[in-house]
Scaffold this active site. Structure first.
Site, PDB file in Angstrom:
ATOM      1  N   HIS A 100      -7.516  -2.527  -0.058  1.00  7.90           N
ATOM      2  CA  HIS A 100      -6.435  -1.533   0.003  1.00  7.90           C
ATOM      3  C   HIS A 100      -5.836  -1.459  -1.397  1.00  7.90           C
ATOM      4  CE1 HIS A 100      -6.281  -3.443   4.040  1.00  7.90           C
ATOM      5  NE2 HIS A 100      -5.854  -2.289   4.509  1.00  7.90           N
ATOM      6  N   ASP A 103      -3.630  -4.345  -2.213  1.00  9.85           N
ATOM      7  CA  ASP A 103      -4.221  -5.686  -2.375  1.00  9.85           C
ATOM      8  C   ASP A 103      -4.495  -6.006  -3.832  1.00  9.85           C
ATOM      9  OD1 ASP A 103      -4.483  -5.533   0.401  1.00  9.85           O
ATOM     10  OD2 ASP A 103      -6.591  -4.939   0.282  1.00  9.85           O
TER      11      ASP A 103
HETATM   12  C1  XLS Z   1      -5.895  -3.933  10.669  1.00  7.65           C
HETATM   13  C2  XLS Z   1      -7.075  -3.295  10.159  1.00  7.65           C
HETATM   14  C3  XLS Z   1      -7.107  -3.121   8.652  1.00  7.65           C
HETATM   15  C4  XLS Z   1      -8.119  -2.104   8.251  1.00  7.65           C
HETATM   16  C5  XLS Z   1      -7.946  -1.595   6.868  1.00  7.65           C
HETATM   17  O1  XLS Z   1      -5.825  -4.334  11.810  1.00  7.65           O
HETATM   18  O2  XLS Z   1      -8.184  -4.027  10.619  1.00  7.65           O
HETATM   19  O3  XLS Z   1      -7.319  -4.344   8.044  1.00  7.65           O
HETATM   20  O4  XLS Z   1      -9.425  -2.607   8.379  1.00  7.65           O
HETATM   21  O5  XLS Z   1      -6.691  -1.040   6.686  1.00  7.65           O
END
Ligand code: XLS
Ligand code: CA
Ligand code: CA
Length: 439
Positions: A100, A103
């Site tokens: 993301h 991150d």
């Molecule tokens: C959250 C989601 C997230 C997505 C990406 O539950 O799994 O991590 O994969 O935003």
């Protein structure tokens, strides 16, 4: 640069007889299985948010892992994470990662400043990816963490928040293109509701579709050639998330004429939260030509939330890899470990052992799935089960030529249905066991 994981060795394949915990037993990256190496079949990715960022904080307690990398300030931390990520991926033979925006660089006071930080860190990422031969499986935007997204992003009742979300997604797609990403994921974050008493559902869904059109079209204009994915999840953090499950997402996309623009990123833990099996969600995606990518993890069926555990259930990975092989394998997608070690497994060695466990579990799943396909009895059983559609009235139904009157005449002539063949579920479950465990 420092070595960030001095206790983690370079992990390689040693086969099932080894007693070395820091080795693969089933994952042999260069071994060919039906025409492709295991590396090409499985396309393992590291989730930046769990592996590089999450420190084990939960609502009952503080973090238990040290994820500071010896940094002195937030941007120093962001830079060090890049080097640490490359080292860990090299040691574990991980070729891909996913991230993301939030991150890789900390948010600043304004969006403009945040974007400058993202530019700097993505330059470093691009340089290091080239040096270490790493690829971006997909990028995404975090439109759920900051308080501004408390009522959602594209579905927020506040137009300023919608604009902010659009701007963040625009930037995240630009970063994905810059880093050569094969995919871009839309995960609904807080796109849902807590109560319908304060919610205009129709307006929220319209806005969400508009946000998807705007941002995906922009991505194509700037040269994004990969796949756009929607990642279904039924609940958490909101009580109801609009992208509930694969079938709901496909219905939504068709309503807004967006179905040709998206595939699905299926997460195992989200499947079980929706009351489905992982295999079910993959099957729905596959038969609708929407199979795209996978978030490889598992939940705990005794807990009602998204535990994002590393996958160690070989039965589930086998059924998953059967679906993947049946879909013709991954194109732009892959297996992203959207997974974190348990809070009590808090050392760098635990991190390595968790990836080894997950990678070996999917490698085992691939090996067994291929054995099931070679064996052929399961597929033959299913074909035989539907064989009444190959001739006579069945063939006319399958070809959609039968009239309602013809069906009535036929049913009357039958008097009663006298042949209904057993589904042999227990036999098939035992067959699976005998193939899986080699008996
Ligand atoms: C959250 C989601 C997230 C997505 C990406 O539950 O799994 O991590 O994969 O935003
Ligand atoms: Ca996920
Ligand atoms: Ca999850």
């Amino acid at each position: 640069m420092n070595e960030f994981y001095p206790t983690v060795p370079n992990v390689s394949y040693e086969g099932t007889k080894t007693d070395n915990p820091m080795a693969f037993r089933f994952y042999n990256p260069d071994e060919i299985i039906v025409g492709k190496t295991m590396r090409e079949h499985l396309k393992f990715a590291m989730a930046y948010w769990h592996t590089m960022c999450a420190d084990g904080t939960d609502m009952f307690g503080r973090g238990t892992f040290c994820k500071t990398y010896g940094a002195s300030d937030p941007m120093d931390l962001a830079r060090r994470k890049v080097y640490a990520a490359m080292e860990l991926m090299d040691k574990l033979q991980l070729d891909y990662f996913c991230f993301h925006d939030a991150d890789i660089a900390p948010e600043a006071e304004t969006l403009g400043e945040t974007n400058k930080r993202l530019d700097e860190i993505s330059d470093l990422l691009a340089e290091q990816m080239k040096a270490h031969n790493k690829k971006l499986l997909w990028g995404t935007a975090n439109c759920f963490n900051h308080p501004r997204f408390m009522h959602g992003a594209g579905t927020a009742p506040n137009a300023d928040v919608f604009a902010f979300a659009a701007a963040k997604i625009k930037k995240a797609i630009e970063l994905t293109v810059k880093l050569g990403g094969n995919g871009y994921v839309f995960w609904g974050g807080r796109e849902g509701y807590e109560t319908l008493l304060n919610t205009d559902m129709a307006q929220e869904l319209d806005h969400m579709a508009y946000l998807l059109s705007l941002t995906t079209e922009y991505g194509r204009q700037i040269g994004f050639k990969g796949d756009y994915y929607i990642e279904p999840k039924p609940k958490e953090p909101t009580k109801h998330q609009y992208d509930f499950d694969a079938a709901t997402v496909l219905g939504f996309l068709r309503t807004y004429g967006l179905d040709k623009s998206f595939k699905l990123n299926i997460e195992a833990n989200h499947a079980t939260l929706a009351g489905h099996t992982f295999q079910h969600e993959l099957r729905v995606a596959r038969i609708n030509n929407a199979f795209g990518s996978i978030d490889a993890n598992q939940g705990d069926l005794l807990l009602g939330w998204d535990t994002d555990q590393f996958p160690t259930n070989a039965y589930d990975t086998t059924l998953c890899m059967l679906e993947v092989l049946e879909a013709g394998g991954f194109t732009n997608g892959g297996l992203n470990f959207d997974a974190k070690t348990r809070r009590g497994s808090n050392t760098p060695e635990d991190l390595a052992l968790s990836f080894i466990a997950g990678m070996d579990c999917f490698a085992l799943g691939l090996r067994v799935a291929q054995k099931i396909r070679e064996d052929g009895r399961l597929a033959q059983f299913v074909r035989d089960r539907y064989s009444s559609y190959e001739s006579g009235i069945g063939k006319r139904i399958a070809q959609k030529q039968a009239t309602i009157k013809e069906l009535e005449d036929y049913a009357i002539s039958l008097g009663e249905v006298t042949t209904n063949i057993s589904g042999r579920q227990e036999y098939l479950e035992n067959l699976m066991n005998s193939i899986m465990f080699g008996c």
